[in-house]
Design a protein around this motif. Structure first.
Motif, mmCIF file in Angstrom:
data_model
loop_
_atom_site.group_PDB
_atom_site.id
_atom_site.type_symbol
_atom_site.label_atom_id
_atom_site.label_comp_id
_atom_site.label_asym_id
_atom_site.label_seq_id
_atom_site.Cartn_x
_atom_site.Cartn_y
_atom_site.Cartn_z
ATOM 1 N N SER A 170 -28.484 -15.451 30.423
ATOM 2 C CA SER A 170 -27.191 -15.089 31.001
ATOM 3 C C SER A 170 -26.319 -16.314 31.203
ATOM 4 C CB SER A 170 -27.398 -14.374 32.338
ATOM 5 O OG SER A 170 -28.129 -13.194 32.152
ATOM 6 N N ALA A 171 -26.919 -17.405 31.674
ATOM 7 C CA ALA A 171 -26.156 -18.637 31.879
ATOM 8 C C ALA A 171 -25.621 -19.176 30.554
ATOM 9 C CB ALA A 171 -27.025 -19.683 32.565
ATOM 10 N N GLN A 172 -26.406 -19.087 29.494
ATOM 11 C CA GLN A 172 -25.938 -19.537 28.177
ATOM 12 C C GLN A 172 -24.759 -18.691 27.704
ATOM 13 O OE1 GLN A 172 -29.429 -19.284 25.732
ATOM 14 N NE2 GLN A 172 -30.061 -21.397 26.149
ATOM 15 N N ILE A 173 -24.833 -17.389 27.905
ATOM 16 C CA ILE A 173 -23.737 -16.500 27.497
ATOM 17 C C ILE A 173 -22.467 -16.833 28.267
ATOM 18 C CG2 ILE A 173 -22.948 -14.102 27.533
ATOM 19 C CD1 ILE A 173 -25.890 -13.314 26.965
ATOM 20 N N VAL A 174 -22.601 -17.048 29.581
ATOM 21 C CA VAL A 174 -21.436 -17.374 30.403
ATOM 22 C C VAL A 174 -20.827 -18.703 29.959
ATOM 23 C CG1 VAL A 174 -20.711 -17.982 32.735
ATOM 24 C CG2 VAL A 174 -22.150 -15.983 32.376
ATOM 25 N N ARG A 175 -21.671 -19.708 29.723
ATOM 26 C CA ARG A 175 -21.151 -21.005 29.276
ATOM 27 C C ARG A 175 -20.436 -20.899 27.940
ATOM 28 N NH1 ARG A 175 -26.521 -23.163 31.002
ATOM 29 N NH2 ARG A 175 -26.194 -23.836 33.153
ATOM 30 N N ALA A 176 -20.972 -20.075 27.040
ATOM 31 C CA ALA A 176 -20.317 -19.880 25.741
ATOM 32 C C ALA A 176 -18.958 -19.221 25.911
ATOM 33 C CB ALA A 176 -21.207 -19.037 24.831
ATOM 34 N N ARG A 177 -18.873 -18.245 26.802
ATOM 35 C CA ARG A 177 -17.581 -17.589 27.056
ATOM 36 C C ARG A 177 -16.575 -18.556 27.662
ATOM 37 N NH1 ARG A 177 -19.655 -11.836 29.534
ATOM 38 N NH2 ARG A 177 -20.458 -11.005 27.587
ATOM 39 N N TRP A 178 -17.053 -19.398 28.591
ATOM 40 C CA TRP A 178 -16.156 -20.385 29.187
ATOM 41 C C TRP A 178 -15.648 -21.352 28.130
ATOM 42 C CZ3 TRP A 178 -19.463 -21.824 34.076
ATOM 43 C CH2 TRP A 178 -19.347 -20.816 35.021
ATOM 44 N N ALA A 179 -16.520 -21.768 27.235
ATOM 45 C CA ALA A 179 -16.110 -22.686 26.166
ATOM 46 C C ALA A 179 -15.071 -22.024 25.265
ATOM 47 C CB ALA A 179 -17.323 -23.120 25.348
ATOM 48 N N GLU A 180 -15.263 -20.730 24.961
ATOM 49 C CA GLU A 180 -14.262 -19.996 24.165
ATOM 50 C C GLU A 180 -12.914 -19.955 24.879
ATOM 51 O OE1 GLU A 180 -15.102 -16.050 22.757
ATOM 52 O OE2 GLU A 180 -17.181 -16.617 22.344
ATOM 53 N N GLU A 181 -12.944 -19.646 26.176
ATOM 54 C CA GLU A 181 -11.699 -19.577 26.936
ATOM 55 C C GLU A 181 -10.996 -20.927 26.986
ATOM 56 O OE1 GLU A 181 -12.486 -17.909 30.758
ATOM 57 O OE2 GLU A 181 -13.165 -15.997 29.917
ATOM 58 N N ARG A 182 -11.776 -22.012 27.155
ATOM 59 C CA ARG A 182 -11.173 -23.352 27.188
ATOM 60 C C ARG A 182 -10.539 -23.689 25.839
ATOM 61 N NH1 ARG A 182 -16.199 -25.570 29.299
ATOM 62 N NH2 ARG A 182 -16.270 -24.904 31.454
ATOM 63 N N SER A 183 -11.226 -23.325 24.742
ATOM 64 C CA SER A 183 -10.666 -23.638 23.427
ATOM 65 C C SER A 183 -9.412 -22.821 23.173
ATOM 66 C CB SER A 183 -11.713 -23.387 22.335
ATOM 67 O OG SER A 183 -12.003 -22.007 22.230
ATOM 68 N N ARG A 184 -9.375 -21.558 23.622
ATOM 69 C CA ARG A 184 -8.163 -20.755 23.467
ATOM 70 C C ARG A 184 -7.016 -21.303 24.307
ATOM 71 N NH1 ARG A 184 -10.421 -15.023 24.583
ATOM 72 N NH2 ARG A 184 -12.239 -15.207 23.269
ATOM 73 N N ALA A 185 -7.338 -21.750 25.516
ATOM 74 C CA ALA A 185 -6.309 -22.266 26.410
ATOM 75 C C ALA A 185 -5.734 -23.581 25.886
ATOM 76 C CB ALA A 185 -6.888 -22.465 27.804
ATOM 77 N N SER A 186 -6.561 -24.398 25.236
ATOM 78 C CA SER A 186 -6.082 -25.681 24.736
ATOM 79 C C SER A 186 -5.217 -25.519 23.490
ATOM 80 C CB SER A 186 -7.246 -26.609 24.457
ATOM 81 O OG SER A 186 -8.051 -26.090 23.411
ATOM 82 N N ASN A 187 -5.370 -24.405 22.777
ATOM 83 C CA ASN A 187 -4.565 -24.184 21.560
ATOM 84 C C ASN A 187 -3.231 -23.639 21.850
ATOM 85 O OD1 ASN A 187 -6.638 -25.028 19.961
ATOM 86 N ND2 ASN A 187 -7.463 -22.988 19.652
#
Length: 126
Positions: A109-126
């Motif tokens: 679950s922690a890995q899934i959450v971290r992956a989602r956070w990384a996706e959100e950060r990459s979307r926000a930076s673009n």
């Protein structure tokens, strides 16, 4: 952006359903009194006070409006109640359903959450 979690009182406990309905009724009563005053005054100015007089007519408008608003806002606040028990029941239903078992370890679950956070950060930076 998700809403900020509310803290009620000093601890992390949330208000009970009765307290939520009471708050809804109080807010509805205040809104109803104000709306009743506005529309009651307008009606009295436009059509006259009638045989009962100004104060009796205005108070009838205000009290009936306050009762109606407080009733519906009390019910609405209970319907929108997000109690922890309801959330636990929903999570338990998801876990027990045979068609969609959701049993993961904390690490997965922690890995899934971290992956989602990384996706959100990459979307926000673009």
């Amino acid at each position: 952006m998700p809403p900020v979690p509310q803290q009620h009182g000093h601890g992390m406990e949330s208000p009970s359903i009765f307290q939520k309905s009471e708050m809804g009724a109080m807010m509805g009563g205040g809104v109803g009194l104000t709306i009743g005053f506005i529309f009651g005054s307008w009606s009295i100015i436009r059509h006259g006070a009638g045989p009962r007089g100004f104060m009796a007519t205005l108070s009838q408008y205000m009290l009936s409006s306050a009762a109606t608003f407080s009733f519906f806002l009390a019910i609405g606040s209970v319907i929108r109640s997000d109690s922890p028990l309801a959330l636990r029941m929903e999570a338990m239903q998801l876990q027990l359903s045979a068609s969609n078992p959701i049993l993961r370890s904390k690490a997965e679950s922690a890995q899934i959450v971290r992956a989602r956070w990384a996706e959100e950060r990459s979307r926000a930076s673009n």
